[in-house]
Design an enzyme around this catalytic site. Structure first.
Site: not given
Ligand code: ATR
Length: 287
Positions: A20-21, A71, A134-135, A158-159, A249
């Site tokens: 973490s930064l 979170k 989450g982001a 997609l879901n 970011g």
């Molecule tokens: P955060 O919660 O920080 O946003 P995350 O939950 O790890 O991070 O992932 C964010 C998104 O990146 C998710 O929507 C994930 O897709 P899925 O809903 O199909 O899991 C997407 N994601 C993660 N790795 C990926 C990859 N290699 N290719 C395409 N989408 C990816």
């Protein structure tokens, strides 16, 4: 600044927190603003969140940030949750008011500020959001509150995109958000003004990957990748070659920290002048 009996403590709780930064950013803010406080990162075991919160209360830690995987779970240990955090269903900042904990979420605000600082008008813009984690949740809900034109959520599953759409639909008039599956075979057509990557695709050490093909990007588009390591992802490199405006970011990350400080009611001097000093120092760690 020296540590003495008056030094206030702030912290991050999460697991893992080693990369973490936040400690660097918050301690720079304290130093530049001459606030007698320190910020530490605590790696909390997954089943020890409740104990960690009790410890924070008992020790009178003034405020803290919450990161993955807590979170959502943190909410059940708080006395009060601000409206936006409730809407997002996640908390990343907590204020300790004499033993009563109030939760907030600054993730989306930090993102929106980077756009408003650049005078980017979001009204009537077509925005593609890549990812539905989450982001993306914070970003889409915050954009929905800003009255954007249209949003398309592009996601591998997609879901997950549909679930997010349902949540954001409550804030936008019907039909403004659509979902699309993201795969090698997807044909993404949609004349987007803004592309936002919220997936980890392209993040160090997989920096030769892109979440979408460069063929979709058009001159004049804004391409915003919330990854900050590397500072210029392959997506941003290709976007720049096409004449797109690009953003990473890092500003979002620093803005979120500044918003947390505002919640903790630390009266900061020198922000935004210190923003570029903080950014320069953080870049030294990233590169
Ligand atoms: P955060 O919660 O920080 O946003 P995350 O939950 O790890 O991070 O992932 C964010 C998104 O990146 C998710 O929507 C994930 O897709 P899925 O809903 O199909 O899991 C997407 N994601 C993660 N790795 C990926 C990859 N290699 N290719 C395409 N989408 C990816």
């Amino acid at each position: 600044m020296n540590i003495d009996a008056d030094t206030k403590l702030y912290c991050l709780i999460g697991n893992p927190v080693s990369k973490s930064l936040s400690p660097k950013i918050h301690n720079l803010i304290f130093n530049y603003s001459l606030v007698n406080a320190k910020y530490l990162a605590f790696n909390v075991e997954k089943e020890k969140l409740k104990e960690a919160v009790l410890g924070i209360k008992a020790l009178g830690i003034k405020g803290f940030n919450v990161t993955i995987p807590f979170k959502i779970e943190i909410m059940k240990y708080l006395d009060e949750i601000d409206h936006k955090a409730k809407l997002l269903g996640a908390v990343n900042t907590v204020l300790n008011i004499n033993g009563k904990l109030k939760g907030f979420n600054t993730d989306g605000d930090g993102f929106i500020k980077t756009l408003t600082d650049l005078d980017i008008n979001l009204k009537n813009k077509r925005i593609a959001i890549i990812g539905a984690g989450g982001a993306a949740n914070s970003i889409i809900i915050s954009l929905a509150q800003k009255g954007v034109g249209e949003m398309v959520i592009l996601n591998r599953t997609l879901n997950n995109a549909i679930k997010l759409k349902k949540k954001a639909d409550k804030l936008l008039s019907a039909g403004r958000i659509t979902c699309m599956e993201l795969s090698e075979k997807s044909n993404i057509n949609g004349n987007f003004d803004i592309w936002i990557n919220t997936t980890p695709v392209g993040m160090y050490p997989n920096d030769n990957q892109m979440p979408i093909s460069k063929e979709y990007l058009k001159k004049g588009n804004l391409v915003y990748d919330i990854i900050y390591k590397p500072r210029k992802t392959k997506l941003l490199i290709e976007a720049e070659k096409k004449g797109c405006k690009i953003l990473n970011g890092l500003d979002m990350l620093i803005n979120q920290a500044i918003y947390s400080q505002e919640i903790w009611k630390n009266h900061l001097s020198g922000i935004p002048e210190d923003f570029s000093r903080i950014k320069k120092e953080v870049c030294k760690i990233i590169d």
